[in-house]
Write a protein that holds these residues in place. Sequence first.
Motif, PDB file in Angstrom:
ATOM      1  N   SER A  59     -18.634-102.049 -65.281  1.00 47.00           N
ATOM      2  CA  SER A  59     -17.984-102.881 -66.302  1.00 47.00           C
ATOM      3  C   SER A  59     -18.791-102.954 -67.596  1.00 47.00           C
ATOM      4  CB  SER A  59     -17.740-104.284 -65.761  1.00 47.00           C
ATOM      5  OG  SER A  59     -18.968-104.948 -65.517  1.00 47.00           O
ATOM      6  N   HIS A  60     -20.125-102.968 -67.462  1.00 47.15           N
ATOM      7  CA  HIS A  60     -20.985-103.062 -68.647  1.00 47.15           C
ATOM      8  C   HIS A  60     -22.410-102.730 -68.230  1.00 47.15           C
ATOM      9  CE1 HIS A  60     -21.374-107.011 -66.806  1.00 47.15           C
ATOM     10  NE2 HIS A  60     -22.383-107.333 -67.601  1.00 47.15           N
ATOM     11  N   HIS A  61     -23.309-102.696 -69.194  1.00 44.44           N
ATOM     12  CA  HIS A  61     -24.631-102.121 -68.940  1.00 44.44           C
ATOM     13  C   HIS A  61     -25.723-103.132 -68.633  1.00 44.44           C
ATOM     14  CE1 HIS A  61     -23.149 -98.408 -71.401  1.00 44.44           C
ATOM     15  NE2 HIS A  61     -22.791 -98.345 -70.138  1.00 44.44           N
ATOM     16  N   HIS A  62     -25.405-104.388 -68.425  1.00 40.69           N
ATOM     17  CA  HIS A  62     -26.451-105.303 -67.948  1.00 40.69           C
ATOM     18  C   HIS A  62     -27.032-104.764 -66.641  1.00 40.69           C
ATOM     19  CE1 HIS A  62     -25.096-109.106 -70.347  1.00 40.69           C
ATOM     20  NE2 HIS A  62     -26.026-108.411 -70.995  1.00 40.69           N
ATOM     21  N   GLY A  63     -28.340-104.995 -66.465  1.00 37.76           N
ATOM     22  CA  GLY A  63     -29.047-104.349 -65.367  1.00 37.76           C
ATOM     23  C   GLY A  63     -28.502-104.665 -63.992  1.00 37.76           C
ATOM     24  N   ASP A  64     -27.985-105.870 -63.807  1.00 35.17           N
ATOM     25  CA  ASP A  64     -27.481-106.222 -62.478  1.00 35.17           C
ATOM     26  C   ASP A  64     -26.184-105.500 -62.140  1.00 35.17           C
ATOM     27  OD1 ASP A  64     -26.706-108.076 -64.623  1.00 35.17           O
ATOM     28  OD2 ASP A  64     -25.607-109.213 -63.106  1.00 35.17           O
ATOM     29  N   HIS A  65     -25.591-104.830 -63.113  1.00 36.21           N
ATOM     30  CA  HIS A  65     -24.350-104.087 -62.873  1.00 36.21           C
ATOM     31  C   HIS A  65     -24.569-102.576 -62.886  1.00 36.21           C
ATOM     32  CE1 HIS A  65     -21.630-107.621 -63.525  1.00 36.21           C
ATOM     33  NE2 HIS A  65     -22.766-108.064 -64.021  1.00 36.21           N
ATOM     34  N   PHE A  66     -25.752-102.129 -63.264  1.00 34.81           N
ATOM     35  CA  PHE A  66     -25.897-100.754 -63.717  1.00 34.81           C
ATOM     36  C   PHE A  66     -27.108-100.032 -63.130  1.00 34.81           C
ATOM     37  CE2 PHE A  66     -27.186 -97.906 -67.328  1.00 34.81           C
ATOM     38  CZ  PHE A  66     -26.099 -97.056 -67.265  1.00 34.81           C
ATOM     39  N   LYS A 139     -14.784-110.747 -72.905  1.00 34.25           N
ATOM     40  CA  LYS A 139     -15.653-111.502 -73.819  1.00 34.25           C
ATOM     41  C   LYS A 139     -17.008-111.729 -73.156  1.00 34.25           C
ATOM     42  CE  LYS A 139     -15.665-115.856 -76.402  1.00 34.25           C
ATOM     43  NZ  LYS A 139     -15.066-117.194 -76.456  1.00 34.25           N
ATOM     44  N   HIS A 140     -17.932-110.842 -73.463  1.00 30.63           N
ATOM     45  CA  HIS A 140     -19.258-110.939 -72.843  1.00 30.63           C
ATOM     46  C   HIS A 140     -20.300-110.667 -73.924  1.00 30.63           C
ATOM     47  CE1 HIS A 140     -21.850-111.351 -69.451  1.00 30.63           C
ATOM     48  NE2 HIS A 140     -22.208-110.083 -69.370  1.00 30.63           N
ATOM     49  N   ASP A 141     -21.394-110.008 -73.571  1.00 22.18           N
ATOM     50  CA  ASP A 141     -22.516-109.810 -74.486  1.00 22.18           C
ATOM     51  C   ASP A 141     -22.151-108.791 -75.573  1.00 22.18           C
ATOM     52  OD1 ASP A 141     -24.909-109.230 -75.746  1.00 22.18           O
ATOM     53  OD2 ASP A 141     -26.081-109.232 -73.885  1.00 22.18           O
ATOM     54  N   GLY A 163     -15.041-108.131 -64.342  1.00 22.94           N
ATOM     55  CA  GLY A 163     -16.391-107.921 -64.874  1.00 22.94           C
ATOM     56  C   GLY A 163     -16.978-109.258 -65.275  1.00 22.94           C
ATOM     57  N   ASP A 164     -17.972-109.223 -66.133  1.00 21.81           N
ATOM     58  CA  ASP A 164     -18.570-110.465 -66.648  1.00 21.81           C
ATOM     59  C   ASP A 164     -17.833-110.868 -67.925  1.00 21.81           C
ATOM     60  OD1 ASP A 164     -20.434-110.188 -64.670  1.00 21.81           O
ATOM     61  OD2 ASP A 164     -22.184-110.190 -66.001  1.00 21.81           O
ATOM     62  N   THR A 165     -17.407-112.102 -67.980  1.00 18.97           N
ATOM     63  CA  THR A 165     -16.665-112.522 -69.169  1.00 18.97           C
ATOM     64  C   THR A 165     -16.502-114.030 -69.228  1.00 18.97           C
ATOM     65  OG1 THR A 165     -14.559-112.278 -70.366  1.00 18.97           O
ATOM     66  CG2 THR A 165     -14.438-112.265 -67.966  1.00 18.97           C
TER      67      THR A 165
HETATM   68 ZN   LIG Z   1     -23.384-109.253 -67.783  1.00 18.23          ZN
END
Ligand SMILES: [Zn+2]
Length: 243
Positions: A59-66, A139-141, A163-165
């Motif tokens: 979903s996005h590149h934050h470390g906990d997802h990637f 709507k996230h970082d 994802g995160d939002t």
């Molecule tokens: Zn995130």
Amino acid sequence: MSDLELRFIGTGNAFAPGGLCWNGFVVDERFLFEAPPQALQSLNRLGLDANALEAVVISHHHGDHFLGLPFLLLQWKYYGRRNPVTIVGPPGTRELASGIALKVYPGIFDIKYEINWVEANSGDRVAVAGLELEALAVKHDRRLSGSLGFNATLGGRKFAYTGDTAMCDAVRDMARHAEVLVSECASRSDVLDIHMNLVDDIPMVRAAMAPDAQLVLTHLTPEVTAEGLANTTIAEDLARYRF
Ligand SMILES: [Zn+2]
């Protein structure tokens, strides 16, 4: 219609509160949503074959997802992957993932299988091995290259993943689309402009869904409960759900 099977490789938010594994889940043993650092470990604990994954959807590149992606690439290289894999993520996924993976495991792309990198923008549709995805900007970082949620269809079943939002129109769109909605719920009541919480946001998510649709909360702290919300499940690490 066949059941949708979700198996959670983790359910925690970025801080792994209370020892929760970082969030991610596998659909029908073939599609991994998110690549948290412990992804390979959790797949192994569940007895799922990482080589059988058709796609990894990030979903996005934050470390906990990637940051679990290098370990998946390592497994695929050294444990006989031959079938192609598709990696879906926001713009820049290939460059970022390749850069990190090559630095931590040199030679990791000297491989005998094919990687299809798909970088999705909001509104893009992606089809892979029977899974149809529609990427939606959430709507996230805003400092990241992109943050996506996904409407998905598999075997005639409609599901979605936020994802995160924070609460936004894309979340409402997913809530209307999904028979099964996997939604982030990063805290019980913290008010942040990048996440949803149980008290303020999740009742709105639930209200936007069909009454008989299933809501599954993840990206959690242990303080998150179902609070009497109808057809709502608090995902647990390494658990399997069929809907
Ligand atoms: Zn995130």
